[in-house]
Design a protein around this motif. Structure first.
Motif, PDB file in Angstrom:
ATOM      1  N   LYS A  89      -5.009  -4.858   3.302  1.00 55.05           N
ATOM      2  CA  LYS A  89      -6.183  -4.282   2.651  1.00 55.05           C
ATOM      3  C   LYS A  89      -7.430  -5.094   2.950  1.00 55.05           C
ATOM      4  O   LYS A  89      -8.508  -4.533   3.222  1.00 55.05           O
ATOM      5  CB  LYS A  89      -5.949  -4.206   1.138  1.00 55.05           C
ATOM      6  CG  LYS A  89      -7.075  -3.537   0.377  1.00 55.05           C
ATOM      7  CD  LYS A  89      -6.752  -3.429  -1.100  1.00 55.05           C
ATOM      8  CE  LYS A  89      -7.884  -2.734  -1.850  1.00 55.05           C
ATOM      9  NZ  LYS A  89      -7.576  -2.610  -3.310  1.00 55.05           N
ATOM     10  N   THR A  90      -7.310  -6.422   2.904  1.00 56.10           N
ATOM     11  CA  THR A  90      -8.454  -7.292   3.162  1.00 56.10           C
ATOM     12  C   THR A  90      -8.472  -7.848   4.578  1.00 56.10           C
ATOM     13  O   THR A  90      -9.438  -8.500   4.976  1.00 56.10           O
ATOM     14  CB  THR A  90      -8.456  -8.471   2.178  1.00 56.10           C
ATOM     15  OG1 THR A  90      -7.254  -9.232   2.351  1.00 56.10           O
ATOM     16  CG2 THR A  90      -8.519  -7.957   0.739  1.00 56.10           C
ATOM     17  N   GLU A 132       1.964  -5.408  -1.811  1.00 51.37           N
ATOM     18  CA  GLU A 132       1.213  -4.976  -0.622  1.00 51.37           C
ATOM     19  C   GLU A 132       0.733  -6.138   0.239  1.00 51.37           C
ATOM     20  O   GLU A 132      -0.231  -6.013   0.995  1.00 51.37           O
ATOM     21  CB  GLU A 132       0.028  -4.079  -1.017  1.00 51.37           C
ATOM     22  CG  GLU A 132       0.462  -2.791  -1.706  1.00 51.37           C
ATOM     23  CD  GLU A 132      -0.671  -1.821  -1.894  1.00 51.37           C
ATOM     24  OE1 GLU A 132      -1.833  -2.272  -1.942  1.00 51.37           O
ATOM     25  OE2 GLU A 132      -0.407  -0.606  -1.977  1.00 51.37           O
ATOM     26  N   ASP A 188       1.456   0.827   2.701  1.00 45.95           N
ATOM     27  CA  ASP A 188       0.716   2.089   2.744  1.00 45.95           C
ATOM     28  C   ASP A 188       1.216   3.007   3.866  1.00 45.95           C
ATOM     29  O   ASP A 188       0.431   3.671   4.540  1.00 45.95           O
ATOM     30  CB  ASP A 188      -0.779   1.822   2.906  1.00 45.95           C
ATOM     31  CG  ASP A 188      -1.628   3.046   2.572  1.00 45.95           C
ATOM     32  OD1 ASP A 188      -1.152   3.904   1.802  1.00 45.95           O
ATOM     33  OD2 ASP A 188      -2.761   3.154   3.076  1.00 45.95           O
ATOM     34  N   GLU A 205      -2.476  -9.740   4.272  1.00 42.54           N
ATOM     35  CA  GLU A 205      -2.859  -8.672   3.347  1.00 42.54           C
ATOM     36  C   GLU A 205      -3.641  -7.613   4.120  1.00 42.54           C
ATOM     37  O   GLU A 205      -4.820  -7.817   4.456  1.00 42.54           O
ATOM     38  CB  GLU A 205      -3.715  -9.228   2.208  1.00 42.54           C
ATOM     39  CG  GLU A 205      -4.012  -8.212   1.130  1.00 42.54           C
ATOM     40  CD  GLU A 205      -4.715  -8.846  -0.055  1.00 42.54           C
ATOM     41  OE1 GLU A 205      -4.457  -8.417  -1.193  1.00 42.54           O
ATOM     42  OE2 GLU A 205      -5.510  -9.783   0.159  1.00 42.54           O
TER      43      GLU A 205
END
Length: 362
Positions: free
Chosen positions: A234-235, A218, A163, A232
């Motif tokens: 995102k998490t 990702e 990202d 990860e």
């Protein structure tokens, strides 16, 4: 050598680009011309030359989806203390490497990532002393820029981009509170700020020195001497790398269409599918690549698997070879590759070595 950032130009060119045409239309026309013709365009007029050296031009190329992917290669040459950078210049008759300004510091064991048109050289060591320094090569203008330093010094760290943010993992022995807290860091190129990444309370994970990394779906996969970890963003979760991946991943790898490619023990290219946890040999058709490639490294260049390796040339010379392979997974789950071209692209003194290669979009 310049280490400053190019000044942002006004929103529109200040001089007439093409007589009888509005500048915005002329800009769109010029932005669609392949980069290989840009040296000729700079000879047309001063307004052309000024435009092609501005960030506005490359922003327009990105918005019009006319950006191209280029391979950049870093070599360590015994006749110089700095790493030497090159860009692969592809021509219909002969592909070759074009030398670029050397890196500002003679760092060893740096991590490398590309974000947009910039290559980031992260950490490394000088005289066995790890460094927190970061440099960026702006590939639009081939200028080096100083980037804010990391919170701690690192060498042989892992790095990945998710990202648009750069995650740096490991590269230090956790022997202080600061190193424990900042064992993993993240850099936002937009704000130019570093932040620590919580790596949990497991000291075993934080003692890793990394030798390989890749981003798949990702998730950042990081390999160390024993086992590996996956993060990860995102998490914000850490996990252990699949044992099958850990046992089969050797050397520098890259990801194409969600498949991680690297060389195995006998010199074959293999791909790992994280969905199935299975390694598959890449079946190269039409042309065969040599086995046991010395100094082989790989990059995803516009969806193509590009392999770069060393080969002995004439007396006291080493040749840098490059192959571009179109890869795909057939209906039966097999990996097939077609070599689009394979050739020597440069000669360097014997004793040189390939440090890294990666692709840049601009």
């Amino acid at each position: 050598m310049s280490t400053t950032t190019a000044t942002e130009p006004p929103s529109t060119p200040s001089q007439i680009l093409i007589p009888s045409l509005p500048n915005d239309i002329a800009l769109n026309i010029l932005a669609g011309i392949p980069r290989s013709y840009h040296p000729l365009l700079t000879l047309v007029s001063k307004p052309f030359r000024s435009l092609l050296s501005s960030p506005l031009f490359y922003t327009t190329r990105s918005l019009l989806n006319t950006s191209q992917h280029f391979l950049y290669l870093c070599l360590r040459i015994p006749t110089t203390s700095s790493m030497q950078w090159f860009m692969l210049y592809q021509k219909p008759t002969k592909n070759s490497l074009i030398p670029l300004p050397p890196a500002p510091s003679p760092l060893v064991g740096s991590a490398f990532v590309a974000v947009g048109p910039k290559i980031y050289v992260i950490g490394g060591s000088i005289n066995d002393i790890p460094s927190p320094h970061v440099w960026a090569l702006d590939c639009r203008f081939h200028r080096w820029e100083a980037v804010p330093s990391m919170r701690i010094s690192r060498e042989f760290a892992a790095a990945g981009v998710v990202d648009g943010r750069i995650y740096v993992i490991g590269g230090c022995v956790v022997d202080t509170w600061a190193k424990s807290r900042n064992w993993a860091e993240v850099f936002d190129p937009k704000t130019e700020k570093w932040d620590s990444v919580d790596s949990g309370k497991d000291d075993f994970l934080r003692e890793k020195w990394m030798h390989g990394s890749a981003v798949v779906n990702e998730r950042i996969y990081v390999m160390a001497d024993r086992n590996g970890v996956v993060y990860e963003p995102k998490t914000k979760k850490w996990d252990s790398v699949d044992r099958g991946l850990d046992l089969g991943w050797r050397g520098r790898a890259c990801v194409v269409d969600g498949i991680l490619y690297c060389y195995d023990y006998v010199g074959n290219i293999r791909g790992f599918d994280v969905r199935t946890g299975v390694w598959k040999e890449l079946r190269v058709v039409e042309k065969q690549l040599p086995k046991f490639l010395c100094g082989a490294t790989m990059a995803n260049v516009g969806g193509k698997l590009v392999v770069v390796w060393e080969r002995k040339g004439n007396v006291n010379e080493m040749e840098v070879w490059c192959a571009e392979i179109e890869v795909e997974e057939n209906g039966e789950g097999e990996l097939w590759g077609r070599v689009e071209w394979c050739d020597a692209v440069h000669k360097v003194p014997m004793g040189s070595s390939i440090v890294h290669c990666l692709a840049v979009s601009m």
